[in-house]
Design a protein around this motif. Structure first.
Motif, PDB file in Angstrom:
ATOM      1  N   SER A 192       0.703  -1.175   0.048  1.00 30.29           N
ATOM      2  CA  SER A 192       0.005  -0.144   0.050  1.00 30.29           C
ATOM      3  C   SER A 192       0.849   1.339  -0.157  1.00 30.29           C
ATOM      4  O   SER A 192       0.689   2.299  -0.651  1.00 30.29           O
ATOM      5  N   GLU A 193       2.059   1.106   0.848  1.00 31.70           N
ATOM      6  CA  GLU A 193       2.638   2.325   0.875  1.00 31.70           C
ATOM      7  C   GLU A 193       3.567   2.463  -0.576  1.00 31.70           C
ATOM      8  O   GLU A 193       3.770   3.599  -0.943  1.00 31.70           O
ATOM      9  N   ALA A 194       3.896   1.460  -1.058  1.00 34.53           N
ATOM     10  CA  ALA A 194       4.853   1.309  -2.489  1.00 34.53           C
ATOM     11  C   ALA A 194       3.649   2.103  -3.409  1.00 34.53           C
ATOM     12  O   ALA A 194       4.306   2.815  -4.113  1.00 34.53           O
ATOM     13  N   LEU A 195       2.434   1.700  -3.478  1.00 34.82           N
ATOM     14  CA  LEU A 195       1.549   2.275  -4.341  1.00 34.82           C
ATOM     15  C   LEU A 195       1.411   3.658  -4.303  1.00 34.82           C
ATOM     16  O   LEU A 195       1.414   4.459  -5.239  1.00 34.82           O
ATOM     17  N   LEU A 196       1.558   4.102  -3.164  1.00 35.95           N
ATOM     18  CA  LEU A 196       1.222   5.686  -2.702  1.00 35.95           C
ATOM     19  C   LEU A 196       2.608   6.531  -3.287  1.00 35.95           C
ATOM     20  O   LEU A 196       2.462   7.803  -3.735  1.00 35.95           O
ATOM     21  N   LYS A 197       3.854   5.585  -3.219  1.00 36.53           N
ATOM     22  CA  LYS A 197       5.041   6.181  -3.798  1.00 36.53           C
ATOM     23  C   LYS A 197       5.162   5.995  -5.218  1.00 36.53           C
ATOM     24  O   LYS A 197       6.392   5.855  -5.745  1.00 36.53           O
ATOM     25  N   ASN A 198       4.269   5.345  -5.872  1.00 40.31           N
ATOM     26  CA  ASN A 198       4.269   4.957  -7.321  1.00 40.31           C
ATOM     27  C   ASN A 198       5.503   3.971  -7.582  1.00 40.31           C
ATOM     28  O   ASN A 198       6.122   3.943  -8.666  1.00 40.31           O
ATOM     29  N   CYS A 199       5.294   3.036  -6.706  1.00 38.96           N
ATOM     30  CA  CYS A 199       6.457   1.663  -6.731  1.00 38.96           C
ATOM     31  C   CYS A 199       5.556   0.546  -7.124  1.00 38.96           C
ATOM     32  O   CYS A 199       4.421   0.294  -6.509  1.00 38.96           O
ATOM     33  N   GLN A 200       6.100  -0.184  -8.018  1.00 38.04           N
ATOM     34  CA  GLN A 200       5.510  -1.584  -8.034  1.00 38.04           C
ATOM     35  C   GLN A 200       6.262  -2.624  -7.495  1.00 38.04           C
ATOM     36  O   GLN A 200       7.578  -2.813  -7.671  1.00 38.04           O
TER      37      GLN A 200
END
Length: 367
Positions: free
Chosen positions: A235-243
């Protein structure tokens, strides 16, 4: 008279053959040494080069024999990186009389170069090159362990001395808080309490970095461990544009302290997200998490396409209090290093500025 001459000639031939056999024997030994060897005569012409040296230079031996230094530097097959290092060694040897040189090649391996010359060489120059990467790795590990041991000695001594006054200050601030609220200054109290808590957190990390608690081990599936870590961070990765990309075999078990190893993995993944966020522009971040099992170990790799690090940062990454972040404490990776070592494992990192970073954690598997 003729018979004596023939006998003398025969002895000379035998002596020559014997000498030639000895020469061939020693040349064969030199050819197959694990060190690279080059011999220049007193006019600077290359008279001998062994197989290992030619392999290091990535050039055929026969194309180098008979060349002087200038001709070598002009050789079309010699890379620019190697040309620069040959020139550097030449300058330091001739102008600064240095006999020992150390360098890191384009593949990140460490080399010790020794130049022998003088009366004992009759004007010749002998240059030998030895791969000391493994020695450097052992030396670095010993240096790291010494630093952690020293950190352990001083941490216990200072932790209580700092924590006691912080506890007293926190208590008095809480007593004063109603008065600050009355004066409209509650924000001051909130900031002071937050900074005290932050100082206590740093002390806690400091203590853990010097001597994390002994691991309470249990048998765990690597697949389930990594899936849970991804679930906690995606979820944090999605917020930071990370896959997040996970590749893990269903088999493979390790005996670990789940809480500690999870702390290591989460710390590295968080660092990967931070490194990706530092890349300017519309950058799509990718964090690849992969596990591979061999006969005795499991290798967990975490690779990002973030900002990366230069060699100077890379060499100090596990040092306590070294950080590349503005608000970092520099203790997360030193804690991680000690946790993995306490699990009889290994942690390594490789990075290239502007191209990303990869961490590899190796842990023993259990049946």
């Amino acid at each position: 008279m003729l018979s004596e001459y023939q006998e003398t000639l025969l002895q000379s031939v035998k002596a020559f053959q014997s000498t030639q056999l000895v020469k061939n024997k020693y040349e064969n030994v030199l050819q197959h040494l694990d060190s690279g060897i080059m011999l220049f005569d007193n006019e600077g012409v290359l008279t001998f080069i062994n197989v290992q040296m030619a392999r290091l230079l990535e050039m055929p031996r026969q194309s180098l024999i008979g060349c002087n230094l200038l001709q070598m530097l002009r050789h079309p097959h010699l890379s620019q990186f190697k040309k620069r290092n040959v020139l550097r060694i030449y300058r330091e040897t001739i102008f600064h009389r240095k006999k020992y040189h150390e360098l890191i090649d384009e593949y990140g391996r460490h080399w010790l170069i020794t130049v022998t010359y003088g009366d004992q060489m009759d004007g010749d120059f002998l240059l030998s090159v030895k791969d000391v990467t493994d020695f450097k790795r052992v030396e670095q590990a010993a240096y790291q362990n010494d630093k952690m041991a020293m950190l352990g000695k001083i941490s216990a001594a200072i932790a209580h001395e700092i924590r006691n006054p912080l506890t007293a200050i926190r208590g008095f601030i809480q007593l004063l808080r109603p008065h600050l609220v009355h004066l409209g200054k509650d924000e001051y109290a909130r900031i002071i309490l937050a900074e005290i808590d932050r100082a206590n957190d740093i002390i806690h990390e400091f203590l853990n970095s010097s001597k994390p608690s002994a691991p309470q081990k249990s048998k765990v599936s690597v697949a389930s461990l990594l899936k849970e870590v991804v679930l906690l961070t995606e979820s944090e990765a999605l917020l930071k544009n990370c896959q997040m990309v996970l590749e893990v075999p269903e088999d493979g078990y390790v005996s670990i302290d789940v809480k500690q190893i999870k702390q290591v993995l989460l710390n590295i993944i968080k660092n990967a997200m931070d490194a990706i966020s530092e890349v300017e522009g519309d950058h799509k971040g990718v964090i690849n998490i992969k596990a591979e099992v061999d006969a005795k170990h499991i290798n967990i790799s975490i690779q990002d396409n973030g900002n990366g690090m230069d060699k100077g940062q890379l060499g100090r990454l596990f040092d306590p209090f070294f950080t590349t972040k503005e608000k970092g404490t520099g203790l997360g990776l030193s804690v991680s290093y000690r946790i993995i070592k306490n699990h009889r494992g290994n942690i390594s990192v490789d990075s290239l500025k502007g191209a990303g970073t990869i961490f590899v954690i190796t842990l023993p598997i259990v049946s």
